[in-house]
Design a protein around this motif. Structure first.
Motif, PDB file in Angstrom:
ATOM      1  N   ALA A  13       0.831  -1.209   0.000  1.00 53.29           N
ATOM      2  CA  ALA A  13       0.000   0.000   0.000  1.00 53.29           C
ATOM      3  C   ALA A  13       0.867   1.261   0.000  1.00 53.29           C
ATOM      4  O   ALA A  13       0.559   2.242  -0.696  1.00 53.29           O
ATOM      5  N   LEU A  14       1.965   1.253   0.781  1.00 45.72           N
ATOM      6  CA  LEU A  14       2.853   2.404   0.818  1.00 45.72           C
ATOM      7  C   LEU A  14       3.516   2.647  -0.532  1.00 45.72           C
ATOM      8  O   LEU A  14       3.673   3.803  -0.964  1.00 45.72           O
ATOM      9  N   VAL A  15       3.893   1.566  -1.202  1.00 49.82           N
ATOM     10  CA  VAL A  15       4.507   1.697  -2.537  1.00 49.82           C
ATOM     11  C   VAL A  15       3.515   2.314  -3.517  1.00 49.82           C
ATOM     12  O   VAL A  15       3.856   3.206  -4.315  1.00 49.82           O
ATOM     13  N   ILE A  16       2.259   1.861  -3.469  1.00 52.04           N
ATOM     14  CA  ILE A  16       1.235   2.396  -4.376  1.00 52.04           C
ATOM     15  C   ILE A  16       0.971   3.871  -4.085  1.00 52.04           C
ATOM     16  O   ILE A  16       0.856   4.691  -5.004  1.00 52.04           O
ATOM     17  N   VAL A  17       0.883   4.213  -2.786  1.00 46.09           N
ATOM     18  CA  VAL A  17       0.652   5.620  -2.413  1.00 46.09           C
ATOM     19  C   VAL A  17       1.802   6.496  -2.906  1.00 46.09           C
ATOM     20  O   VAL A  17       1.587   7.593  -3.447  1.00 46.09           O
ATOM     21  N   CYS A  18       3.032   6.024  -2.744  1.00 41.45           N
ATOM     22  CA  CYS A  18       4.190   6.796  -3.208  1.00 41.45           C
ATOM     23  C   CYS A  18       4.165   6.963  -4.725  1.00 41.45           C
ATOM     24  O   CYS A  18       4.444   8.049  -5.248  1.00 41.45           O
ATOM     25  N   ALA A  19       3.803   5.890  -5.435  1.00 41.45           N
ATOM     26  CA  ALA A  19       3.795   5.942  -6.899  1.00 41.45           C
ATOM     27  C   ALA A  19       2.683   6.824  -7.432  1.00 41.45           C
ATOM     28  O   ALA A  19       2.856   7.529  -8.435  1.00 41.45           O
ATOM     29  N   VAL A  20       1.522   6.803  -6.765  1.00 43.21           N
ATOM     30  CA  VAL A  20       0.350   7.522  -7.278  1.00 43.21           C
ATOM     31  C   VAL A  20       0.258   8.949  -6.741  1.00 43.21           C
ATOM     32  O   VAL A  20      -0.222   9.845  -7.446  1.00 43.21           O
ATOM     33  N   VAL A  21       0.725   9.166  -5.505  1.00 43.46           N
ATOM     34  CA  VAL A  21       0.546  10.477  -4.867  1.00 43.46           C
ATOM     35  C   VAL A  21       1.874  11.213  -4.684  1.00 43.46           C
ATOM     36  O   VAL A  21       2.046  12.346  -5.173  1.00 43.46           O
ATOM     37  N   LEU A  22       2.806  10.599  -3.992  1.00 41.83           N
ATOM     38  CA  LEU A  22       4.023  11.306  -3.587  1.00 41.83           C
ATOM     39  C   LEU A  22       4.903  11.679  -4.772  1.00 41.83           C
ATOM     40  O   LEU A  22       5.353  12.833  -4.882  1.00 41.83           O
ATOM     41  N   VAL A  23       5.137  10.738  -5.680  1.00 41.25           N
ATOM     42  CA  VAL A  23       6.015  11.018  -6.827  1.00 41.25           C
ATOM     43  C   VAL A  23       5.432  12.124  -7.720  1.00 41.25           C
ATOM     44  O   VAL A  23       6.143  13.082  -8.064  1.00 41.25           O
ATOM     45  N   PRO A  24       4.139  12.058  -8.126  1.00 43.92           N
ATOM     46  CA  PRO A  24       3.591  13.179  -8.917  1.00 43.92           C
ATOM     47  C   PRO A  24       3.616  14.506  -8.173  1.00 43.92           C
ATOM     48  O   PRO A  24       3.821  15.565  -8.783  1.00 43.92           O
ATOM     49  N   LEU A  25       3.413  14.454  -6.848  1.00 43.05           N
ATOM     50  CA  LEU A  25       3.431  15.690  -6.060  1.00 43.05           C
ATOM     51  C   LEU A  25       4.821  16.323  -6.085  1.00 43.05           C
ATOM     52  O   LEU A  25       4.959  17.540  -6.300  1.00 43.05           O
ATOM     53  N   LEU A  26       5.844  15.529  -5.889  1.00 45.02           N
ATOM     54  CA  LEU A  26       7.212  16.038  -5.913  1.00 45.02           C
ATOM     55  C   LEU A  26       7.600  16.508  -7.307  1.00 45.02           C
ATOM     56  O   LEU A  26       8.279  17.529  -7.470  1.00 45.02           O
TER      57      LEU A  26
END
Length: 292
Positions: A13-26
């Protein structure tokens, strides 16, 4: 091994959140400091610092959209609160069919904002809209009203569509507050000689204020990034006079291709939303403290 098991289970779940939310945000944050254009991919790697933000500060179109967004947010939130409170009070007084009324109340929330935009666009149409039809055939008006052409009428039309679509959020939350309210304070107020308005003003309304601020916090985040209804009904027209922050952002990013500038607008919009959220959360905390 037992201590690490929860983290291993959460890892996908953390990997998916990072891929979908955190990476585009950064990525969007970085690109807001570049002159990135969709037609010039190489511009992504040229760092220009705060230039995009400085350009927005000096852009009158941006400030017009910014002020218009704040006004739209203020008007829509307050009218939704008033209408939602009225609906909640009426439904709470119903002795028969209250479950059916609560179900009907949720219908507007089930419609997509795009569908609502098309619905109200045709309703306010100059030639074939039902609003002008009623005004002409029921109230005897001889001329059509340019609802989506005139600046102020277009703003009014957008507010009506937004309010119709989301007043039920306030109504449902306030109805939940009314249904959870104990009857003892109201009875005590009546024994002390308070009339219906005084009991509502000094007993019911203070009890409902935490629910009001919760609903306002939720809705402020939605209205602050209003896009669908505005895009469908007016597309920011006439002449950009109904342009809000998110429609201006979409125009800069996807029409003009200036994605770096559009992302800078996005982060300014995020700061505005955070400001409203903090203000409303403080009011919520004060209302809860008042109830204690």
């Amino acid at each position: 091994m037992r201590r690490s098991t929860p983290y291993l289970l959460l890892l996908p779940a953390l990997v998916i959140v990072c891929a979908v939310v955190l990476v585009p945000l950064l990525f969007s944050l970085y690109s807001s400091f570049t002159p990135y254009q969709l037609t010039k991919p190489a511009s992504l790697w040229r760092f220009i610092g705060w230039t995009n933000y400085a350009r927005l500060v000096q852009d009158p179109d941006f400030w017009s959209a910014f002020v218009r967004t704040i006004v739209f947010l203020t008007v829509v939130l307050n009218l939704e609160m008033l209408f939602g409170l009225g609906l909640a009070l009426l439904i709470n007084q119903a002795t028969h069919g209250q479950r059916v009324l609560r179900t009907v109340l949720m219908f507007p929330m089930m419609f997509s904002p795009i569908l609502v935009g098309f619905q109200f666009k045709f309703m306010f149409n100059d030639n074939i809209g039902i609003v002008n039809f009623v005004l002409q055939h029921v109230f005897g008006m001889t001329q059509t009203v340019p609802w989506l052409v005139n600046e102020w009428l277009a703003f009014f039309s957008l507010a009506v569509a937004e309010i119709w679509n989301s007043t039920s959020v306030f109504a449902i939350l306030l109805l939940a507050g009314l249904m959870s309210m104990p009857s003892d304070p109201i009875e005590a107020a009546r024994v002390d000689g308070c009339n219906a308005w005084q009991a509502f003003r000094h007993v019911t309304l203070p009890y409902l204020m935490p629910f009001v601020w919760i609903a306002m916090t939720i809705r402020s985040l939605d209205v602050g990034r209003a896009f669908d209804i505005v895009k469908i009904m007016t597309n920011g027209g006439p002449g950009g006079r109904t342009e809000l922050l998110w429609t201006l952002m979409a125009r800069a990013g996807y029409v003009d291709g200036r994605m770096g500038l559009a992302n800078a607008m996005g982060y300014i919009s995020i700061l505005v939303s955070i400001g409203f959220t903090v203000m409303l959360f403080r009011n919520l905390t004060a209302a809860r403290r008042h109830m204690e």
